[in-house]
Design an enzyme around this catalytic site. Sequence first.
Site, PDB file in Angstrom:
ATOM      1  N   CYS A 109       0.819  -1.218   0.000  1.00 25.89           N
ATOM      2  CA  CYS A 109       0.000   0.000   0.000  1.00 25.89           C
ATOM      3  C   CYS A 109       0.851   1.267   0.000  1.00 25.89           C
ATOM      4  CB  CYS A 109      -0.968  -0.008   1.177  1.00 25.89           C
ATOM      5  SG  CYS A 109      -2.173  -1.335   1.047  1.00 25.89           S
ATOM      6  N   CYS A 129     -13.094   0.861   8.873  1.00 24.90           N
ATOM      7  CA  CYS A 129     -12.323   0.386   7.725  1.00 24.90           C
ATOM      8  C   CYS A 129     -12.504   1.320   6.539  1.00 24.90           C
ATOM      9  CB  CYS A 129     -12.791  -1.008   7.307  1.00 24.90           C
ATOM     10  SG  CYS A 129     -12.824  -2.190   8.652  1.00 24.90           S
ATOM     11  N   VAL A 136     -12.508   0.283  -0.566  1.00 32.15           N
ATOM     12  CA  VAL A 136     -11.601  -0.061  -1.659  1.00 32.15           C
ATOM     13  C   VAL A 136     -12.123   0.663  -2.885  1.00 32.15           C
ATOM     14  CG1 VAL A 136     -11.107  -1.936  -3.250  1.00 32.15           C
ATOM     15  CG2 VAL A 136     -10.677  -2.235  -0.822  1.00 32.15           C
ATOM     16  N   LYS A 179     -10.123   6.724   4.361  1.00 33.24           N
ATOM     17  CA  LYS A 179     -11.460   6.370   4.837  1.00 33.24           C
ATOM     18  C   LYS A 179     -12.538   6.847   3.878  1.00 33.24           C
ATOM     19  CE  LYS A 179     -14.757   5.000   7.446  1.00 33.24           C
ATOM     20  NZ  LYS A 179     -15.555   4.862   6.222  1.00 33.24           N
ATOM     21  N   HIS A 206      -9.225   4.394  -1.334  1.00 33.93           N
ATOM     22  CA  HIS A 206      -7.903   3.763  -1.270  1.00 33.93           C
ATOM     23  C   HIS A 206      -7.641   2.883  -2.485  1.00 33.93           C
ATOM     24  CE1 HIS A 206      -4.235   2.216   0.190  1.00 33.93           C
ATOM     25  NE2 HIS A 206      -4.656   1.347   1.089  1.00 33.93           N
TER      26      HIS A 206
END
Lengths: 482, 399
Positions: B88, B213, B216, B340, B344
């Site tokens: 990442c 979390c 994506v 968030k 990401h």
Amino acid sequence: MTQSVGITAYGAYLPRLRLDRASIAKAHAWAMPGLRGQGEGERSMADWDEDAITMAVEAARDCLQETDRSSITGAYLASTTLPFADRQNVGVVASALNLGRNIKSMDIAGSMRAGTSGLIAALRGAGQGTTLFAAADARKAKPASTNEFQYGHGAAALMLGSEGIVATFLGSNTVTADFVDHFRGAGEDEDYAWEERWVRDEGYMKIVPETVQGLLDETGVAAGDIDHFIMPCTMGRVASGVAKRLGINDEALRDNLAANVGDTGAAHAILMLAHALEDATPGQKILLVQFGQGADALLFETTDALSSLPARKGVAGAIARGKTETEYMKFLSFQDQVSIDFGMRAEVDNKTALSTEYRKKDMVTGFMGGQCSQCGTVQYPRTLYCVNPNCKAHDSQEPISFADVPAAVMSYTADWLSYSPSPPYYYGQVQFENGGRVLMGFTDVDPEDIAVGTSLKMVFRIKDFDKQRGYRRYFWKAAPAA
Amino acid sequence: MARGIKDKVAIIGMGCSSFGERWDCGAEELMVEAFEEALGDAGIDRSQIEAAWFGTAFDKVHVGGSALPMATTLRLSGIPITRVENMCATGTEALRGAAYAVASGAADIAVAMGVEKLKDTGYGGLPAGSKGTLPDLWVPNGSAPGNFAQLATAYSAKHGISSEDVKQAMAHVSWKSHQNGAKNEKAHLQKAVTMDTILGAPMIAEPLGLFDCCGVSDGSACAILTTPEIAKALGKTDIITIKALQLCLSDGVEASFNSWDGSHFATTRVASKKAYEEAGIKNPREEVSMFEVHDCFSITELVTMEDLYISEEGGAVRDILDGFYDADGGVPCQIDGGLKCFGHPIGASGLRMAYEMYLQLQGKAGERQLKDPRIGMTHNLGGAPHNNVAAVAVIGRMD
């Protein structure tokens, strides 16, 4: 017999989960209300990550205790549910136990008599060295069959040899008769059985007495002198009927563990033998019988050494650790008898590089890490440079086993995202008392049993299934020690 | 320590695609979107680009290997292009490559591009798959949330802070990022949420709930770098330079030795210390105006603020609950919504963080503009707490 041989130690293992039989009956009540009568007690059930190999490893660990593994000269595994049809299964057990390479090894299968016939063969060759004999079974039964209620999953292990005998082998007798009470075709998952009354009258009641009588005649032991009579049979009053016919005392009849374990197949006679050894006192005679395409009968006599054998979990310990399971669907899913949609994450290709696996056999199957000979740091995996930042010595690590080292939870999670056949997936950092640390999967976990600092023990389990190719790989997991 | 690259490299153009579930776009469209914006911003022609670095992590679910997808998609002719992957932290890795090329004199103008098209897997979260033939044999098949969740249990145990208090602070981290993300039209998630929603969300990996979390996303980001001298020659004023770039990787100590307590990132501590030294920052809590940190999970941001030496050890929970990292707090963090809410797309994330710093330092951040920021810091992390790659960048005004 010129030299006495016999059992020098014993051990047992049952999966922690015990399926509540009432849950089975309840699930089938819509179609088979008559099964309600079967819904009493519990039966042992393998977790999704347990099979004949993993259970045999755990029974063997209970049996071997502190025994120097390099003293073992032979290893045998008897089962009708061996995960591999061609790949020696006991070889996995031997690797997990870190037995040496110079051992005899063999799988025994094909009948409920695999356990007893295998034991007879192993005993006949046990004059030299020390033999590990394990029997394990995790049979599937058709949903709503009586077998589904009656079967259990479990394993037992014996150490055989001529020194330190706790039960001397007095002799055996075998009758071979192609009597098909039930069968499981090659490649089939479940058994097919014939009418119980025929099996009882023409099978057990005729073949077993004939086999036992032959043994008693050969050894000159009177039926009335038998202290422990072991005869696996799930049919009511058959074992007592056989005992009566032979003149064996009622009190000698051993509990068949039907109430809270179930019939563990080819392992059951050996499991009951281990159980009898737990209860026996020196100088007692144990008669062991197993029915199946004929019958085997074996006779043992316990020695004074039995009372000085170090304590072990044994069958009583294995029974005591049980946890009641009431989720019948979980049972079906664990046995692959229902296909749950676990999502796309379950589709991951778990192909195993067999060459990698062989190269790292000690590390993975044997759970061997390294200890730096320069700074003393214990580490996993064993690598070419020491992990201690103040050392980093080259090629300095001696192999060291992690399998029996006490450990504790350093950090953990219950993961609902990753695929696990038994969600949530518990894993975390495990801190070993010897200083080593490993990120490991957990098993046998209940939410209330796990916290930072919880004591852990290591157990040998299935890591992944490769359903595309029919392979499965094994590794060690951390389980709450209590 | 080496002299470093402080003020040797200027950022003259940046671009960032909208992040999100870009069903109508592949990696190619996403790359072009960021590249066009960056080229326009820099005011240069693509023929002036002399080298490029291409960052993408999960190439197998979109473009495939090598730097060829960048060369062919952007029609970059006859120049060296290098593909980089460092989990990442890939985006910052691309930035490092391009920055060092410029700083060394090997290229006058270099480009860093990061992209990830993740929403072609058919499911949520990062793609699952083999970790390598040997790790597959023994490493648990855990997920990113499962690995990061363990920070929370270890952090609570170490500092004697109740899991409820940690959970509350974690929720505030996500609440704050949603507040910020609501002001970012390029963000994947642009809706503010309540603390009750966050705290009541379904569990993903205990104790991380859904709102702990990051999502994506699909997206890309791009930076065009040159020297401050060339930037001036190109007519640039208000020059933004790189003050520090540092990278630190786990060497196995956290995973296999017993000195690490599981509650923090050893790598981030090393990388940030070196970065402060390279940038000449003595007191980061006072001197750094703003942060974009790797908030893949709320607990990651929480402990990272200590590892970056902004909160005291064990003090992040209090700082967070005091609003210190809110947009109107002492040191705003995740002004653009962070991983968030901005999203990401793995290979793009490090560059997306730099993009927000770049906008803020130039006063171009619109509705979310902070008052006169001078120094911004990005923190981009790959891997898991016990085994990771920590990349930090300090970016600031030249004057």
